[in-house]
Scaffold this motif. Structure first.
Motif, PDB file in Angstrom:
ATOM      1  N   ALA A   1     -47.757   9.803 -37.298  1.00 57.20           N
ATOM      2  CA  ALA A   1     -48.702  10.865 -36.915  1.00 57.20           C
ATOM      3  C   ALA A   1     -49.877  10.314 -36.106  1.00 57.20           C
ATOM      4  O   ALA A   1     -50.309  10.926 -35.130  1.00 57.20           O
ATOM      5  CB  ALA A   1     -49.204  11.586 -38.159  1.00 57.20           C
ATOM      6  N   ASP A   2     -50.383   9.147 -36.488  1.00 59.30           N
ATOM      7  CA  ASP A   2     -51.585   8.627 -35.825  1.00 59.30           C
ATOM      8  C   ASP A   2     -51.305   7.552 -34.796  1.00 59.30           C
ATOM      9  O   ASP A   2     -52.232   7.020 -34.186  1.00 59.30           O
ATOM     10  CB  ASP A   2     -52.556   8.070 -36.886  1.00 59.30           C
ATOM     11  CG  ASP A   2     -53.014   9.162 -37.828  1.00 59.30           C
ATOM     12  OD1 ASP A   2     -53.093   8.909 -39.047  1.00 59.30           O
ATOM     13  OD2 ASP A   2     -53.263  10.290 -37.346  1.00 59.30           O
ATOM     14  N   ALA A   3     -50.046   7.213 -34.611  1.00 59.97           N
ATOM     15  CA  ALA A   3     -49.718   6.126 -33.668  1.00 59.97           C
ATOM     16  C   ALA A   3     -49.759   6.648 -32.235  1.00 59.97           C
ATOM     17  O   ALA A   3     -49.632   7.854 -31.996  1.00 59.97           O
ATOM     18  CB  ALA A   3     -48.323   5.590 -33.980  1.00 59.97           C
ATOM     19  N   ASP A   4     -49.925   5.723 -31.283  1.00 57.43           N
ATOM     20  CA  ASP A   4     -49.810   6.135 -29.877  1.00 57.43           C
ATOM     21  C   ASP A   4     -48.328   6.088 -29.476  1.00 57.43           C
ATOM     22  O   ASP A   4     -47.480   5.657 -30.252  1.00 57.43           O
ATOM     23  CB  ASP A   4     -50.678   5.258 -28.961  1.00 57.43           C
ATOM     24  CG  ASP A   4     -50.335   3.777 -29.061  1.00 57.43           C
ATOM     25  OD1 ASP A   4     -51.158   2.940 -28.663  1.00 57.43           O
ATOM     26  OD2 ASP A   4     -49.231   3.453 -29.550  1.00 57.43           O
TER      27      ASP A   4
ATOM     28  N   PHE B   1     -35.555  10.769 -38.120  1.00 54.37           N
ATOM     29  CA  PHE B   1     -35.037  10.884 -36.746  1.00 54.37           C
ATOM     30  C   PHE B   1     -34.745  12.340 -36.406  1.00 54.37           C
ATOM     31  O   PHE B   1     -34.972  12.792 -35.280  1.00 54.37           O
ATOM     32  CB  PHE B   1     -33.761  10.055 -36.578  1.00 54.37           C
ATOM     33  CG  PHE B   1     -34.004   8.587 -36.390  1.00 54.37           C
ATOM     34  CD1 PHE B   1     -32.981   7.675 -36.590  1.00 54.37           C
ATOM     35  CD2 PHE B   1     -35.239   8.098 -36.013  1.00 54.37           C
ATOM     36  CE1 PHE B   1     -33.189   6.311 -36.423  1.00 54.37           C
ATOM     37  CE2 PHE B   1     -35.451   6.742 -35.832  1.00 54.37           C
ATOM     38  CZ  PHE B   1     -34.420   5.848 -36.047  1.00 54.37           C
ATOM     39  N   ASN B   2     -34.215  13.050 -37.383  1.00 50.55           N
ATOM     40  CA  ASN B   2     -33.887  14.456 -37.174  1.00 50.55           C
ATOM     41  C   ASN B   2     -35.148  15.242 -36.822  1.00 50.55           C
ATOM     42  O   ASN B   2     -35.158  16.059 -35.899  1.00 50.55           O
ATOM     43  CB  ASN B   2     -33.257  15.000 -38.469  1.00 50.55           C
ATOM     44  CG  ASN B   2     -32.438  16.240 -38.238  1.00 50.55           C
ATOM     45  OD1 ASN B   2     -32.026  16.539 -37.119  1.00 50.55           O
ATOM     46  ND2 ASN B   2     -32.202  16.988 -39.300  1.00 50.55           N
ATOM     47  N   GLN B   3     -36.217  14.968 -37.556  1.00 49.58           N
ATOM     48  CA  GLN B   3     -37.481  15.669 -37.298  1.00 49.58           C
ATOM     49  C   GLN B   3     -38.094  15.246 -35.972  1.00 49.58           C
ATOM     50  O   GLN B   3     -38.649  16.076 -35.240  1.00 49.58           O
ATOM     51  CB  GLN B   3     -38.467  15.392 -38.439  1.00 49.58           C
ATOM     52  CG  GLN B   3     -38.041  15.987 -39.770  1.00 49.58           C
ATOM     53  CD  GLN B   3     -39.020  15.639 -40.854  1.00 49.58           C
ATOM     54  OE1 GLN B   3     -40.154  16.109 -40.847  1.00 49.58           O
ATOM     55  NE2 GLN B   3     -38.604  14.809 -41.791  1.00 49.58           N
ATOM     56  N   VAL B   4     -37.999  13.966 -35.656  1.00 47.67           N
ATOM     57  CA  VAL B   4     -38.546  13.477 -34.377  1.00 47.67           C
ATOM     58  C   VAL B   4     -37.808  14.125 -33.215  1.00 47.67           C
ATOM     59  O   VAL B   4     -38.407  14.600 -32.251  1.00 47.67           O
ATOM     60  CB  VAL B   4     -38.419  11.932 -34.290  1.00 47.67           C
ATOM     61  CG1 VAL B   4     -38.648  11.441 -32.871  1.00 47.67           C
ATOM     62  CG2 VAL B   4     -39.393  11.270 -35.240  1.00 47.67           C
ATOM     63  N   PHE B   5     -36.494  14.174 -33.338  1.00 48.07           N
ATOM     64  CA  PHE B   5     -35.670  14.703 -32.235  1.00 48.07           C
ATOM     65  C   PHE B   5     -36.016  16.155 -31.943  1.00 48.07           C
ATOM     66  O   PHE B   5     -36.048  16.583 -30.794  1.00 48.07           O
ATOM     67  CB  PHE B   5     -34.196  14.576 -32.607  1.00 48.07           C
ATOM     68  CG  PHE B   5     -33.263  14.910 -31.482  1.00 48.07           C
ATOM     69  CD1 PHE B   5     -32.697  16.176 -31.393  1.00 48.07           C
ATOM     70  CD2 PHE B   5     -32.967  13.979 -30.513  1.00 48.07           C
ATOM     71  CE1 PHE B   5     -31.841  16.490 -30.352  1.00 48.07           C
ATOM     72  CE2 PHE B   5     -32.113  14.290 -29.468  1.00 48.07           C
ATOM     73  CZ  PHE B   5     -31.551  15.547 -29.388  1.00 48.07           C
ATOM     74  N   HIS B   6     -36.282  16.917 -33.010  1.00 43.06           N
ATOM     75  CA  HIS B   6     -36.560  18.339 -32.819  1.00 43.06           C
ATOM     76  C   HIS B   6     -38.035  18.649 -32.748  1.00 43.06           C
ATOM     77  O   HIS B   6     -38.422  19.823 -32.712  1.00 43.06           O
ATOM     78  CB  HIS B   6     -35.880  19.140 -33.940  1.00 43.06           C
ATOM     79  CG  HIS B   6     -34.385  19.098 -33.830  1.00 43.06           C
ATOM     80  ND1 HIS B   6     -33.684  19.928 -32.993  1.00 43.06           N
ATOM     81  CD2 HIS B   6     -33.485  18.275 -34.393  1.00 43.06           C
ATOM     82  CE1 HIS B   6     -32.398  19.620 -33.057  1.00 43.06           C
ATOM     83  NE2 HIS B   6     -32.240  18.626 -33.890  1.00 43.06           N
ATOM     84  N   GLY B   7     -38.862  17.599 -32.701  1.00 39.98           N
ATOM     85  CA  GLY B   7     -40.295  17.801 -32.512  1.00 39.98           C
ATOM     86  C   GLY B   7     -40.954  18.574 -33.642  1.00 39.98           C
ATOM     87  O   GLY B   7     -41.942  19.270 -33.425  1.00 39.98           O
ATOM     88  N   THR B   8     -40.423  18.438 -34.849  1.00 37.34           N
ATOM     89  CA  THR B   8     -41.012  19.190 -35.965  1.00 37.34           C
ATOM     90  C   THR B   8     -42.010  18.341 -36.750  1.00 37.34           C
ATOM     91  O   THR B   8     -42.580  18.798 -37.728  1.00 37.34           O
ATOM     92  CB  THR B   8     -39.919  19.693 -36.928  1.00 37.34           C
ATOM     93  OG1 THR B   8     -39.112  18.585 -37.326  1.00 37.34           O
ATOM     94  CG2 THR B   8     -39.033  20.726 -36.257  1.00 37.34           C
TER      95      THR B   8
ATOM     96  N   HIS C   1     -48.216  15.430 -35.185  1.00 31.31           N
ATOM     97  CA  HIS C   1     -48.855  14.178 -34.788  1.00 31.31           C
ATOM     98  C   HIS C   1     -50.116  14.469 -33.996  1.00 31.31           C
ATOM     99  O   HIS C   1     -50.301  15.554 -33.448  1.00 31.31           O
ATOM    100  CB  HIS C   1     -47.895  13.310 -33.953  1.00 31.31           C
ATOM    101  CG  HIS C   1     -47.388  13.992 -32.719  1.00 31.31           C
ATOM    102  ND1 HIS C   1     -48.107  14.029 -31.534  1.00 31.31           N
ATOM    103  CD2 HIS C   1     -46.238  14.655 -32.468  1.00 31.31           C
ATOM    104  CE1 HIS C   1     -47.417  14.684 -30.624  1.00 31.31           C
ATOM    105  NE2 HIS C   1     -46.289  15.083 -31.150  1.00 31.31           N
ATOM    106  N   SER C   2     -50.958  13.450 -33.978  1.00 32.04           N
ATOM    107  CA  SER C   2     -52.212  13.594 -33.240  1.00 32.04           C
ATOM    108  C   SER C   2     -51.959  13.117 -31.813  1.00 32.04           C
ATOM    109  O   SER C   2     -50.894  12.621 -31.482  1.00 32.04           O
ATOM    110  CB  SER C   2     -53.287  12.750 -33.903  1.00 32.04           C
ATOM    111  OG  SER C   2     -52.889  11.400 -33.900  1.00 32.04           O
ATOM    112  N   GLY C   3     -52.941  13.236 -30.969  1.00 26.44           N
ATOM    113  CA  GLY C   3     -52.794  12.752 -29.596  1.00 26.44           C
ATOM    114  C   GLY C   3     -52.218  13.821 -28.690  1.00 26.44           C
ATOM    115  O   GLY C   3     -51.709  14.851 -29.138  1.00 26.44           O
TER     116      GLY C   3
END
Lengths: 173, 209
Positions: free
Chosen positions: A110-113, A136-143, A146-148
């Protein structure tokens, strides 16, 4: 080891051009005397002035040792967000391929660049665990929240890396 | 419109061997979709894609719009397509549109090579002559050895091709299945023609006794 000898090692660790040569020398020390070699490895890796390229190369050697104490030190440094370069720490955790690093890596998302997020995906791709695949499943679907600021280019790069990582889990490397 | 059962739709659409492998009964009482989703994650973490797909089918059979399961199916499909492309699968697809037929051809050719190799090895074994005579007439031995070497090289080449073919064929099978699962879940109306009873709608009024 004498303090003069240690100073020489620490000096050499600052020069990125010496990364490979230094790592080979440290490995030779480790094979000669495991305990002393690991102490030397630890000192060089965690020295703040060590060049990133050198730390990266030493990290690979550290992962070969599979030393639990060293792994915990790397993980601790990463979680505490100390002065060491996070990309190198993440890469070293990936080299260890120990699934106990998964919670720390996924919660750092969430806080990483964006470069760190890409490194997290690469590191997790070596740690097959149900939590990794769910992540990975959540990352892939943008769910994942995260900040930034959003960055479509990085998002596409990361999505592709997730796809590659997941394909390894599907049929092996 | 009452949605179709995913399992029954797949049962009607898939070939028998595929249906037997992927539509296994769970062997325990019906569990919520989340349970099967977690089981799919566990299967993937030990590189068991076949069981993972079976569990995804069970999850989506329980709950057609279970978001994490649908997402996982899409993510897996993306990963498989990428792997297929990276391994050069699309080039082979152009030459061999039916990958499983190509694999079958390779298996047959490999079996023939094995037979030919065994024949030459037996010939060489059976034709035993004294070593001194062999030195005078080395030709037949050289010929046998050259044939055996040639056949061994061809056999090894075929085995490599077969290994690759199996991998690509498996990737294709997984992709096809996942694509079908997603289509049935996201566009159930396209499969309304498939036989099999629709799920009963408890609010539907019956006009017969």
């Amino acid at each position: 080891m004498s303090s003069a000898g240690m100073l020489d090692w620490l000096d050499r660790a600052r020069d990125p051009a010496q990364a490979d040569v230094l790592t080979q020398a440290v490995e030779a020390e480790w094979r000669r005397n495991r305990q002393e070699g690991l102490q030397l490895l630890k000192a060089l890796y965690f020295q703040p002035e060590t060049a990133s390229a050198t730390r990266r190369s030493l990290g690979r050697l550290m992962a070969q040792s599979q030393d639990r104490q060293l792994f915990n030190l790397v993980l601790g440094h990463y979680m505490l967000k100390g002065s060491l370069d996070p990309l190198t720490l993440v890469a070293t955790l990936g080299d260890f391929a120990d699934p106990s690093a998964v919670p720390a890596l996924t919660s750092a998302w969430a806080d990483a660049d964006w470069p760190e997020r890409a490194a997290i995906v690469d590191a997790l791709s070596h740690m097959p665990a149900p939590e990794t695949i769910d992540f990975f499943n959540q990352v892939f679907h943008g769910t994942l929240e995260h900040s930034g600021t959003p960055d479509p280019l990085w998002e596409a790069k990361i999505k592709r890396r997730v796809g590659v990582a997941l394909s390894r889990f599907l049929l092996g490397h | 419109m009452t949605p179709l059962s995913l399992r029954q739709t797949l049962d009607n659409l898939l070939e028998r061997p595929l249906a037997r492998r992927y539509l296994r009964a769970p062997g325990y009482e019906p569990m919520p979709a989340r349970f099967h989703y977690n089981a799919a994650l566990r299967d993937l973490s030990i590189k068991d894609a076949e069981n993972a797909i079976s569990h995804l089918i069970m999850a989506l059979d329980m709950e057609r719009d279970h978001a994490p399961s649908l997402h996982l199916a899409k993510t897996m499909l993306f990963g498989l397509s990428q792997k297929f492309h990276d391994e050069g699968g699309h080039f082979y697809k152009q030459r061999h549109p039916d990958l499983s037929a190509w694999v079958k051809q390779l298996e047959d050719r490999l079996a023939q090579k094995d037979q030919a190799l065994m024949k030459w090895q037996n010939k060489k074994r059976e034709r035993r002559i004294p070593a001194w005579l062999d030195k005078l007439f080395p030709t037949w031995l050289r010929e046998y050895e050259s044939q055996i070497q040639r056949l061994t090289q061809e056999r090894n080449r075929l085995k490599d091709q077969l290994r690759y073919g199996h991998k690509m064929s498996q990737l294709e099978e997984f992709s096809r299945l996942l694509g079908l699962i997603l289509e049935i879940c996201l566009h159930p109306g396209r499969y309304a023609w498939v036989g099999g009873p629709a799920l009963e709608d408890p609010n539907e009024q019956r006009w017969y006794a």
